[in-house]
Design an enzyme around this catalytic site. Structure first.
Site, mmCIF file in Angstrom:
data_model
loop_
_atom_site.group_PDB
_atom_site.id
_atom_site.type_symbol
_atom_site.label_atom_id
_atom_site.label_comp_id
_atom_site.label_asym_id
_atom_site.label_seq_id
_atom_site.Cartn_x
_atom_site.Cartn_y
_atom_site.Cartn_z
ATOM 1 N N ASP A 21 14.598 2.920 4.959
ATOM 2 C CA ASP A 21 13.771 2.218 3.970
ATOM 3 C C ASP A 21 14.585 1.679 2.791
ATOM 4 O O ASP A 21 14.425 0.528 2.390
ATOM 5 C CB ASP A 21 12.650 3.130 3.461
ATOM 6 C CG ASP A 21 11.597 3.402 4.524
ATOM 7 O OD1 ASP A 21 11.891 3.189 5.702
ATOM 8 O OD2 ASP A 21 10.486 3.830 4.166
ATOM 9 N N SER B 291 7.702 3.518 -1.465
ATOM 10 C CA SER B 291 8.457 4.372 -2.399
ATOM 11 C C SER B 291 9.918 3.927 -2.464
ATOM 12 O O SER B 291 10.517 3.895 -3.543
ATOM 13 C CB SER B 291 8.341 5.852 -2.027
ATOM 14 O OG SER B 291 8.956 6.114 -0.807
ATOM 15 N N ALA B 292 10.496 3.552 -1.326
ATOM 16 C CA ALA B 292 11.893 3.090 -1.338
ATOM 17 C C ALA B 292 12.027 1.775 -2.090
ATOM 18 O O ALA B 292 12.970 1.587 -2.871
ATOM 19 C CB ALA B 292 12.420 2.938 0.094
ATOM 20 N N PRO C 62 0.836 -1.194 0.000
ATOM 21 C CA PRO C 62 0.000 0.000 0.000
ATOM 22 C C PRO C 62 0.879 1.257 0.000
ATOM 23 O O PRO C 62 1.980 1.239 0.560
ATOM 24 C CB PRO C 62 -0.799 -0.112 1.306
ATOM 25 C CG PRO C 62 -0.026 -1.034 2.171
ATOM 26 C CD PRO C 62 0.747 -1.948 1.265
HETATM 27 O O1 PMV Z 1 7.198 7.075 7.300
HETATM 28 P P1 PMV Z 1 7.107 5.903 8.239
HETATM 29 O O2 PMV Z 1 5.721 5.571 8.624
HETATM 30 O O3 PMV Z 1 7.931 4.701 7.785
HETATM 31 O O4 PMV Z 1 7.750 6.375 9.625
HETATM 32 C C1 PMV Z 1 9.023 6.865 9.729
HETATM 33 C C2 PMV Z 1 9.635 6.528 11.034
HETATM 34 C C3 PMV Z 1 9.886 7.719 11.952
HETATM 35 O O5 PMV Z 1 10.729 7.222 12.969
HETATM 36 C C4 PMV Z 1 8.589 8.188 12.561
HETATM 37 C C5 PMV Z 1 10.562 8.882 11.229
HETATM 38 C C6 PMV Z 1 11.989 8.613 10.764
HETATM 39 O O6 PMV Z 1 12.460 9.408 9.918
HETATM 40 O O7 PMV Z 1 12.655 7.680 11.221
#
Ligand code: PMV
Length: 318
Positions: free
Chosen positions: A149, A106-107, A98
């Protein structure tokens, strides 16, 4: 050139989201939901075309691409700088992740695209280069991404990530019978907004805020040990505690509480928000024989439910 394919995984943050922004280590793991990218150079002309099962078809080069494809355009330009030419190609992207739900779609798309486009040049780019190019593309989507990511999507497995210090692989020995159930609340959220909300609360809480972050750090250390020893019951409890800390920092919602409580009541070892919170997804660690129960209960209220596993492989060719 006939068609060649690659695939790259999405991710979940198992422990330490938000706290990671202030230097606490976080644990992220590659999941079984993947993005597949197939490339062919038989397109004619000098165009690069991307066809996505989620967003549709677009010319990404030389025409100006639609916003969903701007990260691919960035990668093409970086290839152009590195190799001195832009190779025409058509890349088909099929994602089972999703979008905008904190699962790293996206990554994973950027990693799969980069590796596939490398094949159009006749090379398999080394993983650190794929990761770096995907990171550059992620900057367009996320502004200031932490790098979790693209790293996990490239290398796979489970990593301990510390801001400014990079990552190390973690030893994970969970039995095959342990599944990860993911429930998407369907509520769109902004990571940026969630991060600033948490940081504002931490500042306001002063010493109390520092103490919560110390608890988060200790929790991650305990989780590393539980993952290595495959102490699933402890892992589940640690997920519950981590969720409690995220709730304390203000990023839960009634809808997310409903999801985690449903998962626990239906027999999960533990359940928590994953990623930014304020919407997005929750994860639950569940044994095989309880998966149906948990999925049934979550499906009554979630926008979408996925059954997958953690510690999956990273970028794969073929
Ligand atoms: O964008 P997400 O839902 O994968 O969340 C990022 C994780 C955080 O720790 C909230 C932000 C970060 O940059 O690490």
């Amino acid at each position: 050139m006939s068609e060649y394919c690659v695939s790259a995984p999405g991710k979940v943050i198992l422990f330490g989201e938000h706290f990671v922004v202030e230097g606490v280590p976080a644990i992220a793991s590659a999941i079984g939901l993947r993005v597949r990218a197939c490339v062919t150079t038989e397109v004619g002309g000098d165009r690069v075309i991307v066809e996505s099962n989620v967003f549709g078809k677009a010319e990404v080069y030389p025409a100006k691409p639609p916003s969903w494809a701007s990260q691919f355009r960035r990668i093409i330009e970086l290839f152009g700088e590195r190799f001195g030419e832009i190779v025409a190609a058509k890349i088909t992207i099929e994602s089972s992740l999703p979008v905008g739900a904190g699962l790293g779609s996206s990554a994973a798309s950027a990693v799969a695209f980069t590796a596939a486009y490398g094949l159009a040049y006749g090379i398999r780019l080394p993983l650190p280069e794929v990761s770096q190019l995907a990171f550059e593309a992620e900057k367009l989507v996320h502004g200031k991404p932490s790098g979790i990511d693209n790293t996990i999507s490239c290398y796979g497995g489970t990593i301990l990530y510390t801001r400014g210090r990079g990552f190390e692989h973690l030893d994970v020995n969970l039995p095959q019978t342990v599944k990860l159930v993911i429930a998407d609340s369907g509520i769109q959220r902004s990571t940026k907004q969630a991060v600033s909300l948490v940081l504002a609360r931490k500042r306001k809480l002063g010493k109390l805020g520092d103490m919560i972050y110390d608890v988060a750090r200790e929790l991650v250390h305990k989780a590393i040990d539980a993952l290595r020893r495959a102490d699933i019951e402890l892992l589940g409890e640690l997920m519950d505690v981590n969720h409690g800390l995220l709730n304390a920092m203000g990023v839960s919602l009634p809808e997310l509480e409903t999801l985690v409580h449903r998962a626990r009541r239906a027999g999960a070892y533990g359940a928590k928000i994953t990623g930014a919170g304020l919407g997005g997804t929750i994860i639950a660690l569940v044994d095989d024989d309880r998966v149906d129960n948990v999925v049934r209960s979550l499906s009554e209220v979630a926008a979408k439910v996925f059954i997958t596993s953690i510690n999956g492989p990273g970028l794969k060719y073929g």
